[in-house]
Design a protein around this motif. Structure first.
Motif, PDB file in Angstrom:
ATOM      1  N   LEU A   1       0.805  -1.196  -0.048  1.00 63.26           N
ATOM      2  CA  LEU A   1      -0.034   0.036   0.103  1.00 63.26           C
ATOM      3  C   LEU A   1       0.698   1.036  -0.328  1.00 63.26           C
ATOM      4  N   ALA A   2       1.966   1.254   0.768  1.00 57.83           N
ATOM      5  CA  ALA A   2       2.809   2.465   0.836  1.00 57.83           C
ATOM      6  C   ALA A   2       3.210   2.671  -0.438  1.00 57.83           C
ATOM      7  N   GLN A   3       3.905   1.639  -1.385  1.00 60.51           N
ATOM      8  CA  GLN A   3       4.671   1.670  -2.457  1.00 60.51           C
ATOM      9  C   GLN A   3       3.437   2.122  -3.708  1.00 60.51           C
ATOM     10  N   ASP A   4       2.154   1.806  -3.299  1.00 60.37           N
ATOM     11  CA  ASP A   4       1.338   2.122  -4.406  1.00 60.37           C
ATOM     12  C   ASP A   4       0.970   3.591  -4.012  1.00 60.37           C
ATOM     13  N   ASN A   5       1.172   4.146  -2.992  1.00 61.89           N
ATOM     14  CA  ASN A   5       0.527   5.449  -2.720  1.00 61.89           C
ATOM     15  C   ASN A   5       2.085   6.475  -2.533  1.00 61.89           C
ATOM     16  N   ASP A   6       3.131   6.012  -2.944  1.00 64.20           N
ATOM     17  CA  ASP A   6       4.294   6.564  -2.706  1.00 64.20           C
ATOM     18  C   ASP A   6       4.639   7.415  -1.370  1.00 64.20           C
ATOM     19  N   LEU A   7       4.218   6.548  -0.211  1.00 65.87           N
ATOM     20  CA  LEU A   7       4.499   6.999   1.176  1.00 65.87           C
ATOM     21  C   LEU A   7       5.485   6.271   1.549  1.00 65.87           C
ATOM     22  N   PRO A   8       6.143   7.040   2.650  1.00 64.24           N
ATOM     23  CA  PRO A   8       7.327   6.420   3.486  1.00 64.24           C
ATOM     24  C   PRO A   8       6.849   5.380   4.604  1.00 64.24           C
ATOM     25  N   VAL A   9       7.251   4.614   5.023  1.00 61.41           N
ATOM     26  CA  VAL A   9       6.484   3.531   5.986  1.00 61.41           C
ATOM     27  C   VAL A   9       7.567   3.650   7.343  1.00 61.41           C
ATOM     28  N   LEU A  10       6.711   3.619   8.493  1.00 62.91           N
ATOM     29  CA  LEU A  10       7.297   3.576   9.811  1.00 62.91           C
ATOM     30  C   LEU A  10       6.873   2.096  10.234  1.00 62.91           C
ATOM     31  N   VAL A  11       8.040   1.173  10.542  1.00 58.34           N
ATOM     32  CA  VAL A  11       8.094  -0.038  10.916  1.00 58.34           C
ATOM     33  C   VAL A  11       8.412  -0.165  12.513  1.00 58.34           C
ATOM     34  N   HIS A  12       7.438  -0.894  13.380  1.00 61.82           N
ATOM     35  CA  HIS A  12       7.728  -1.062  14.546  1.00 61.82           C
ATOM     36  C   HIS A  12       8.477  -2.345  14.776  1.00 61.82           C
ATOM     37  N   THR A  13       9.488  -2.487  15.667  1.00 62.45           N
ATOM     38  CA  THR A  13      10.098  -3.649  15.718  1.00 62.45           C
ATOM     39  C   THR A  13       9.807  -4.151  17.197  1.00 62.45           C
ATOM     40  N   PRO A  14       9.761  -5.658  17.382  1.00 63.27           N
ATOM     41  CA  PRO A  14       8.874  -6.196  18.545  1.00 63.27           C
ATOM     42  C   PRO A  14       9.951  -6.208  19.595  1.00 63.27           C
ATOM     43  N   HIS A  15       9.480  -6.107  20.814  1.00 64.67           N
ATOM     44  CA  HIS A  15      10.234  -5.736  22.215  1.00 64.67           C
ATOM     45  C   HIS A  15      10.553  -6.982  22.539  1.00 64.67           C
ATOM     46  N   ARG A  16       9.953  -7.888  22.296  1.00 63.28           N
ATOM     47  CA  ARG A  16      10.632  -9.056  22.696  1.00 63.28           C
ATOM     48  C   ARG A  16      11.547  -9.772  21.508  1.00 63.28           C
TER      49      ARG A  16
ATOM     50  N   VAL B   1      11.894   3.685   4.305  1.00 57.21           N
ATOM     51  CA  VAL B   1      11.510   2.865   5.439  1.00 57.21           C
ATOM     52  C   VAL B   1      12.111   3.401   6.623  1.00 57.21           C
ATOM     53  N   LEU B   2      11.570   3.577   7.797  1.00 60.16           N
ATOM     54  CA  LEU B   2      12.104   4.111   9.124  1.00 60.16           C
ATOM     55  C   LEU B   2      11.665   2.712   9.974  1.00 60.16           C
ATOM     56  N   VAL B   3      13.043   2.359  10.507  1.00 58.28           N
ATOM     57  CA  VAL B   3      12.899   1.072  11.342  1.00 58.28           C
ATOM     58  C   VAL B   3      13.055   1.348  12.641  1.00 58.28           C
TER      59      VAL B   3
END
Ligand SMILES: [Zn+2]
Length: 281
Positions: free
Chosen positions: A125-140, A163-165
């Motif tokens: 969806l991000a690619q379809d809309n030319d948007l950056p993505v905020l990616v959460h990483t697991p705490h465990r 992409v922001l990790v």
């Protein structure tokens, strides 16, 4: 000093927080969609929340001289709930809205197949809309979770610069630095990163592609942690320009890729949200 908090859940904070954030130098925030503590039971619950992030919350922020944008998504935790996953079909029309500057937060929580499907669908969806993505990483199991996160990002074919990790620490920063993705650090009162550890990482990895956020929500957290990092950087010998890069220009550059970041609107103080004096008359 001007500060952009690239990840803060203002919906769960008070107007006093907005006032204190403004006094500390915060002039812009991005609020990613997340879970509410209490599980949602239907898609309509998401839509009311998205509408609040697009309408009510920017209005509330503006009253305190803070510019508010949002990132929208089905969050990783609720991707596991069959009552919630159908919101994915509603997201495309929401991603067209002016103040949506990214898709997020997406990613893994417990690393289930359902989370992975929602993660992949939302990268598309991000690619379809030319948007950056905020990616959460697991705490465990953070190292394994971050490795798998980067595998999914690579397989999706999305440019790493979009992409922001987030929620990184000493164990995970290196692999994200190597990936070309942006690196996000959530500074909490007693877990994850603290300001001094953050400064150590900035010395080691430099200031490029590095973002610092408070990730403040309804848990134990503090929306002034961004300012504490800025002060800790100055105390450790970083210059004002380094602070401005990490706490302002980096988030502006990352979310600016949406083409929708608007920091030009005037506030009552006579300067715009970017800290530039507005010429009047
Ligand atoms: Zn969050």
């Amino acid at each position: 000093m001007r500060i952009f908090d690239p990840h803060v859940h203002m919906t769960s904070r008070t107007t006093d927080d907005y006032r204190r954030m403004h006094a500390a130098g915060v002039r812009a925030v991005v609020e990613p969609a997340f879970w509410l503590g209490q599980p949602r039971t239907n898609v309509g619950s998401f839509l009311d929340y998205f509408d609040a992030l697009l309408g009510w919350e920017p209005y509330r922020a503006a009253q305190h001289g803070i510019r508010h944008h949002c990132a929208l998504a089905l969050n990783p935790k609720e991707a596991n709930d069959p009552r919630c996953a159908p919101v994915l079909a509603e997201l495309p029309r929401y991603l067209l809205k002016d103040s949506v500057v990214a898709v997020g937060e997406v990613g893994y929580d417990s690393m289930t197949p359902e989370e992975e499907r929602a993660f992949e669908a939302q990268l598309a969806l991000a690619q379809d809309n030319d948007l950056p993505v905020l990616v959460h990483t697991p705490h465990r199991d953070k190292a394994e979770g971050t490795r798998r996160t980067l595998d999914v990002v690579r397989a999706a074919g999305i440019p790493p610069g979009l992409v922001l990790v987030d929620h990184l620490n000493e164990l995970t920063v290196g692999m994200v630095a190597d990936s070309g993705c942006w690196m996000g650090f959530s500074i909490y009162p007693d877990t994850k990163m603290d300001p001094d550890r953050m400064v150590t990482l900035l010395k080691q990895y430099g200031t490029d592609r590095m973002l610092v956020n408070s990730a403040a929500d309804w848990g134990r957290s503090d929306p002034l942690k961004t300012r504490e990092v800025a002060d800790a950087m100055l105390a450790a010998g970083f210059g004002g320009d380094d602070v401005d890069q990490v706490l302002w220009r980096n988030p502006v550059a990352f979310y600016g890729q949406s083409g929708r970041l608007d920091l030009s609107s005037g506030s009552e103080s006579g300067s715009d949200y970017a800290g530039n004096t507005i010429k009047r008359g």
